[in-house]
Write a protein that holds these residues in place. Structure first.
Motif, PDB file in Angstrom:
ATOM      1  N   CYS A  33       0.870  -1.157  -0.179  1.00  0.00           N
ATOM      2  CA  CYS A  33      -0.069  -0.023  -0.004  1.00  0.00           C
ATOM      3  C   CYS A  33       0.831   1.225   0.009  1.00  0.00           C
ATOM      4  CB  CYS A  33      -0.929   0.029   1.086  1.00  0.00           C
ATOM      5  SG  CYS A  33      -2.395  -1.069   1.060  1.00  0.00           S
ATOM      6  N   GLY A  34       1.921   0.935   0.659  1.00  0.00           N
ATOM      7  CA  GLY A  34       2.953   2.254   0.471  1.00  0.00           C
ATOM      8  C   GLY A  34       3.451   2.542  -0.787  1.00  0.00           C
ATOM      9  N   GLY A  35       3.944   1.642  -1.411  1.00  0.00           N
ATOM     10  CA  GLY A  35       4.084   1.654  -3.127  1.00  0.00           C
ATOM     11  C   GLY A  35       3.028   2.254  -3.806  1.00  0.00           C
ATOM     12  N   LEU A  36       1.846   1.678  -3.733  1.00  0.00           N
ATOM     13  CA  LEU A  36       0.608   2.128  -4.358  1.00  0.00           C
ATOM     14  C   LEU A  36       0.323   3.641  -4.065  1.00  0.00           C
ATOM     15  CD1 LEU A  36      -1.898   1.952  -5.862  1.00  0.00           C
ATOM     16  CD2 LEU A  36      -3.068   1.194  -3.885  1.00  0.00           C
ATOM     17  N   SER A  37       0.685   4.140  -2.628  1.00  0.00           N
ATOM     18  CA  SER A  37       0.386   5.313  -2.701  1.00  0.00           C
ATOM     19  C   SER A  37       1.308   6.460  -3.122  1.00  0.00           C
ATOM     20  CB  SER A  37       0.535   5.833  -0.953  1.00  0.00           C
ATOM     21  OG  SER A  37       1.784   5.604  -0.469  1.00  0.00           O
ATOM     22  N   VAL A  38       2.503   6.021  -3.522  1.00  0.00           N
ATOM     23  CA  VAL A  38       3.398   6.823  -4.153  1.00  0.00           C
ATOM     24  C   VAL A  38       3.017   7.155  -5.532  1.00  0.00           C
ATOM     25  CG1 VAL A  38       5.841   7.100  -5.026  1.00  0.00           C
ATOM     26  CG2 VAL A  38       5.462   6.324  -2.653  1.00  0.00           C
ATOM     27  N   ILE A  43       0.539  10.930  -9.462  1.00  0.00           N
ATOM     28  CA  ILE A  43      -0.562  11.315 -10.803  1.00  0.00           C
ATOM     29  C   ILE A  43      -1.029  12.746 -10.667  1.00  0.00           C
ATOM     30  CG2 ILE A  43      -2.816  10.863 -11.811  1.00  0.00           C
ATOM     31  CD1 ILE A  43      -2.529   7.784 -10.929  1.00  0.00           C
ATOM     32  N   THR A  44      -1.163  13.222  -9.381  1.00  0.00           N
ATOM     33  CA  THR A  44      -1.830  14.385  -8.981  1.00  0.00           C
ATOM     34  C   THR A  44      -0.966  15.384  -8.644  1.00  0.00           C
ATOM     35  OG1 THR A  44      -2.643  13.838  -6.821  1.00  0.00           O
ATOM     36  CG2 THR A  44      -4.363  13.306  -8.505  1.00  0.00           C
ATOM     37  N   ALA A  45       0.256  14.973  -7.779  1.00  0.00           N
ATOM     38  CA  ALA A  45       0.984  15.977  -7.273  1.00  0.00           C
ATOM     39  C   ALA A  45       1.542  17.147  -7.888  1.00  0.00           C
ATOM     40  CB  ALA A  45       2.018  15.095  -6.569  1.00  0.00           C
ATOM     41  N   LEU A  46       1.757  17.072  -9.428  1.00  0.00           N
ATOM     42  CA  LEU A  46       2.064  18.021  -9.936  1.00  0.00           C
ATOM     43  C   LEU A  46       1.254  19.289 -10.656  1.00  0.00           C
ATOM     44  CD1 LEU A  46       5.182  18.204 -10.605  1.00  0.00           C
ATOM     45  CD2 LEU A  46       4.898  17.801 -12.828  1.00  0.00           C
ATOM     46  N   ASN A  47       0.068  18.543 -10.230  1.00  0.00           N
ATOM     47  CA  ASN A  47      -0.964  19.704 -10.886  1.00  0.00           C
ATOM     48  C   ASN A  47      -1.073  21.016 -10.008  1.00  0.00           C
ATOM     49  OD1 ASN A  47      -3.197  18.276 -12.830  1.00  0.00           O
ATOM     50  ND2 ASN A  47      -2.538  16.864 -11.358  1.00  0.00           N
ATOM     51  N   LEU A  48      -0.775  21.117  -8.601  1.00  0.00           N
ATOM     52  CA  LEU A  48      -0.643  22.275  -8.033  1.00  0.00           C
ATOM     53  C   LEU A  48       0.578  22.965  -8.204  1.00  0.00           C
ATOM     54  CD1 LEU A  48      -2.184  20.961  -4.504  1.00  0.00           C
ATOM     55  CD2 LEU A  48      -3.339  22.349  -6.295  1.00  0.00           C
ATOM     56  N   THR A  49       1.596  22.371  -8.692  1.00  0.00           N
ATOM     57  CA  THR A  49       2.952  23.210  -9.004  1.00  0.00           C
ATOM     58  C   THR A  49       3.024  23.689 -10.047  1.00  0.00           C
ATOM     59  OG1 THR A  49       4.264  21.306  -9.681  1.00  0.00           O
ATOM     60  CG2 THR A  49       3.699  21.228  -7.351  1.00  0.00           C
ATOM     61  N   LEU A  50       2.092  23.560 -11.110  1.00  0.00           N
ATOM     62  CA  LEU A  50       2.432  24.053 -12.690  1.00  0.00           C
ATOM     63  C   LEU A  50       2.403  25.709 -12.717  1.00  0.00           C
ATOM     64  CD1 LEU A  50      -0.041  21.968 -14.671  1.00  0.00           C
ATOM     65  CD2 LEU A  50       2.630  21.712 -14.620  1.00  0.00           C
ATOM     66  N   PRO A  51       1.725  26.240 -11.706  1.00  0.00           N
ATOM     67  CA  PRO A  51       1.978  27.981 -11.838  1.00  0.00           C
ATOM     68  C   PRO A  51       3.373  28.271 -11.356  1.00  0.00           C
ATOM     69  CG  PRO A  51      -0.096  27.419 -10.836  1.00  0.00           C
ATOM     70  CD  PRO A  51       0.542  26.085 -10.983  1.00  0.00           C
ATOM     71  N   GLU A  52       4.162  27.424 -10.542  1.00  0.00           N
ATOM     72  CA  GLU A  52       5.542  27.660 -10.044  1.00  0.00           C
ATOM     73  C   GLU A  52       6.397  26.809 -11.141  1.00  0.00           C
ATOM     74  OE1 GLU A  52       8.204  27.070  -6.138  1.00  0.00           O
ATOM     75  OE2 GLU A  52       6.124  26.934  -5.913  1.00  0.00           O
ATOM     76  N   VAL A  53       6.066  25.824 -11.675  1.00  0.00           N
ATOM     77  CA  VAL A  53       7.234  24.955 -12.468  1.00  0.00           C
ATOM     78  C   VAL A  53       7.405  25.749 -13.724  1.00  0.00           C
ATOM     79  CG1 VAL A  53       7.552  22.725 -13.568  1.00  0.00           C
ATOM     80  CG2 VAL A  53       6.850  22.874 -11.272  1.00  0.00           C
ATOM     81  N   ALA A 160      -6.015   3.280  -3.454  1.00  0.00           N
ATOM     82  CA  ALA A 160      -6.049   3.869  -4.805  1.00  0.00           C
ATOM     83  C   ALA A 160      -6.992   5.162  -4.961  1.00  0.00           C
ATOM     84  CB  ALA A 160      -6.318   2.463  -5.787  1.00  0.00           C
ATOM     85  N   GLY A 161      -7.868   4.882  -4.134  1.00  0.00           N
ATOM     86  CA  GLY A 161      -9.030   6.084  -4.500  1.00  0.00           C
ATOM     87  C   GLY A 161      -8.579   7.347  -3.685  1.00  0.00           C
ATOM     88  N   ALA A 162      -8.022   7.185  -2.669  1.00  0.00           N
ATOM     89  CA  ALA A 162      -7.682   8.290  -1.815  1.00  0.00           C
ATOM     90  C   ALA A 162      -6.514   9.106  -2.400  1.00  0.00           C
ATOM     91  CB  ALA A 162      -7.586   7.959  -0.420  1.00  0.00           C
ATOM     92  N   GLY A 163      -5.559   8.182  -2.769  1.00  0.00           N
ATOM     93  CA  GLY A 163      -4.022   8.580  -3.126  1.00  0.00           C
ATOM     94  C   GLY A 163      -3.979   9.810  -3.905  1.00  0.00           C
ATOM     95  N   GLY A 164      -4.907   9.842  -4.812  1.00  0.00           N
ATOM     96  CA  GLY A 164      -4.878  11.074  -5.588  1.00  0.00           C
ATOM     97  C   GLY A 164      -5.181  12.516  -4.785  1.00  0.00           C
ATOM     98  N   ILE A 165      -6.058  12.248  -3.919  1.00  0.00           N
ATOM     99  CA  ILE A 165      -6.254  13.505  -3.002  1.00  0.00           C
ATOM    100  C   ILE A 165      -5.109  13.700  -2.147  1.00  0.00           C
ATOM    101  CG2 ILE A 165      -7.900  14.490  -1.138  1.00  0.00           C
ATOM    102  CD1 ILE A 165      -9.934  12.633  -2.374  1.00  0.00           C
TER     103      ILE A 165
END
Length: 536
Positions: A33-38, A43-53, A160-165
């Motif tokens: 589950c740790g591997g899955l969470s990464v 999948i979603t982590a970079l969405n919030l960073t685009l204005p800075e990246v 898997a369902g909550a990992g994106g959040i």
């Protein structure tokens, strides 16, 4: 008849008795589950960073899109071949290699100054993720006691369902104190730790592996790659763009060719006859519509929170945390109810509740987060019920020797559903905003004599707010007129945003009805033979 050969680690088996999870079983669950969470968070982590990246790397609009999509496309395209490799050569080995690739692939982005390097890094991370994801689920279903597998799958599906959040939250928290590069450092460190931990868990593989279906692997990879590319390009290019049309049609044609090839093959990558099992098909379809709704919901809700409610990225991510709690709590409950009572009822209930929540979200009027929260909770209740049962249905009806492929089917439908959700919601919002903001942009052009200013306002609400904010700083005496433009721009945005919610909700309700007729009452056929043996 083929079986799955288990190889316990030197310290002992995954479970201390046939019916107990045991310390080793719990450890296996934590590592997988740790591997899955990464993978899910990436999948979603970079969405919030685009204005800075984007500004930091000097990325163009197209490059900024690929900073996100390179990972998703590679992951989706390679899941099925990677799952088959794990079945043949060892699932733990695939997990260890995948985590190593993921960790190493994250490092170039830490020092990169060229967006192309970061895009390549994300694509390579997608390769690692495609190894990790099917290995985690297939290890659980092949190594844990049969009586504990529904609970393990429920926890896996909940992650898997909550990992994106969780990805939104982690990236938002890191951005509060560090730069966007800290996200890649975190991925590298966590993946390296999990890689070491993975060497301590038990493993399994197909004891009689057949020839690897290289041609089928190429066909499936190309089909998923083209179809997902077409979907992800839809919001920016439009559904009538030649590239989108060709990509989607080519993906479908190659998928048909893959099906025909697999039916004729003596050693198929995927036995497509598995889809004649109603529980397997219902599970796959539910995963598709579930993640269609999830990622479509993420797309519209996070924009609403930040652009309309004025939340910071971290505040918006934090506001999504109640959904994680609800999904994680209801996931094992939904799995238990599906196994104990009725798969059909639980799948219908989960998908239908999500559809109702989306329709209410798009039709009711609210101007604050608290007004939106009840419908978010209702959607997460539906998602919670529909999270574990479809994955359980897929894995319970997949031969024991092909658990990696079964997991890859689950994951592939997940990624394709997510791409469809983003494509549909994104295209509705983009086209609707462009149409609605047209008169306002024309007024700005005529009033200021600046065509560029009007173009910026018409591109997106985010760019409109940024542009108008800069004008407000320069011309404070025009605050009233600029405030009116902001109001009109938000209205031009919220209307198609609501329309996308209603559209997705209607699709979910249609999907719920379809699942009612497709799904069997029982999770597995009534003979109750071991699933792998039964399917062969």
């Amino acid at each position: 008849m083929k079986t799955t050969e288990s190889r316990p680690d030197p310290a002992g088996a995954a479970a201390t008795s046939p019916d107990r999870l045991g310390v080793r079983g719990i450890w296996l669950l934590c590592v997988t589950c740790g591997g899955l969470s990464v993978v899910a968070a990436a999948i979603t982590a970079l969405n919030l960073t685009l204005p800075e990246v984007g500004p930091a790397l000097g990325a163009s609009t197209t490059q900024m899109t690929w900073l996100v999509d390179a990972y998703t496309v590679t992951l989706a395209a390679l899941l099925l071949p990677c799952g088959a490799v794990g079945d043949r050569y060892g699932r733990r080995g695939l997990l260890v290699v995948g985590l190593a690739v993921f960790a190493l692939a994250s490092l170039p982005a830490v020092w990169a100054t060229d967006p192309t390097v970061v895009i390549a890094s994300r694509a390579l991370s997608g390769l690692g993720a495609a190894m990790i994801m099917p290995a985690t689920l297939s290890l659980l279903t092949s190594e844990l006691p049969a009586s504990k597998r529904p609970l393990a799958v429920a926890l896996w599906a909940g992650v898997a369902g909550a990992g994106g959040i969780g990805g939104f939250f982690v990236s938002g928290a890191l951005l509060e104190w560090f730069t966007w590069r800290s996200i890649f450092v975190t991925f590298a460190v966590v993946s390296a730790v999990l890689m070491i931990a993975s060497c301590t868990i038990s493993t399994s593989r197909d004891s009689e592996p057949r020839r690897f279906d290289l041609f089928g692997a190429v066909l499936s990879t190309a089909a998923v790659f083209l179809f997902v590319i077409g979907l992800l390009e839809t919001p920016t290019r439009g559904w009538d763009d030649p590239f989108v049309i060709v990509a989607l049609i080519a993906g479908v044609v190659l998928a048909v060719a893959f099906t025909v090839t697999e039916l004729r093959s003596d050693s198929p990558l995927l036995d497509v006859r598995l889809f004649t099992n109603r529980a397997f098909s219902a599970g796959a379809c539910t995963v598709l519509v579930q993640f269609f709704a999830s990622f479509g919901l993420f797309f519209v809700v996070l924009q609403r929170m930040q652009l309309d409610f004025g939340m910071s990225p971290l505040m918006a991510a934090t506001a999504m945390l109640p959904l994680i709690v609800v999904i994680m709590v209801l996931s094992p409950i939904g799995s238990w109810l599906a196994v104990r009572y009725s798969l059909r009822t639980i799948l219908f209930l989960g998908v239908a509740l999500t559809g109702v929540a989306l329709i209410l979200m798009g039709t009711l009027d609210y101007t604050t987060y608290l007004g939106l929260l009840p419908w978010l909770i209702l959607a997460s209740v539906g998602q919670g019920f529909a999270t574990a049962p479809p994955t359980t249905a897929i894995m319970a009806n997949t031969p024991a020797a092909n658990q990696g492929v079964g997991s890859a089917v689950n994951d592939t439908f997940r990624e394709v559903g997510a791409a469809i959700g983003i494509a549909l919601a994104g295209s509705i919002v983009a086209s609707g905003y462009t149409h609605n903001i047209g008169p306002v942009a024309d007024q700005v052009r005529s009033a200021t004599g600046s065509a560029e200013l009007g173009d910026r306002i018409s591109r997106s609400l985010a760019e409109a707010l940024h542009t108008i904010g800069a004008l407000g700083d320069r011309y404070p005496q025009q605050a009233g007129a600029l405030s009116e433009i902001v109001t009109q721009a938000k209205h031009a945005f919220i209307e198609p945003l609501n329309a996308s919610c209603v559209t997705m909700g209607a699709i979910m309700l249609v999907g719920a009805v379809g699942l009612w007729f497709l799904s069997p009452h029982a999770l597995t056929p009534k003979s109750d033979a071991p699933t792998g043996d039964q399917a062969e």
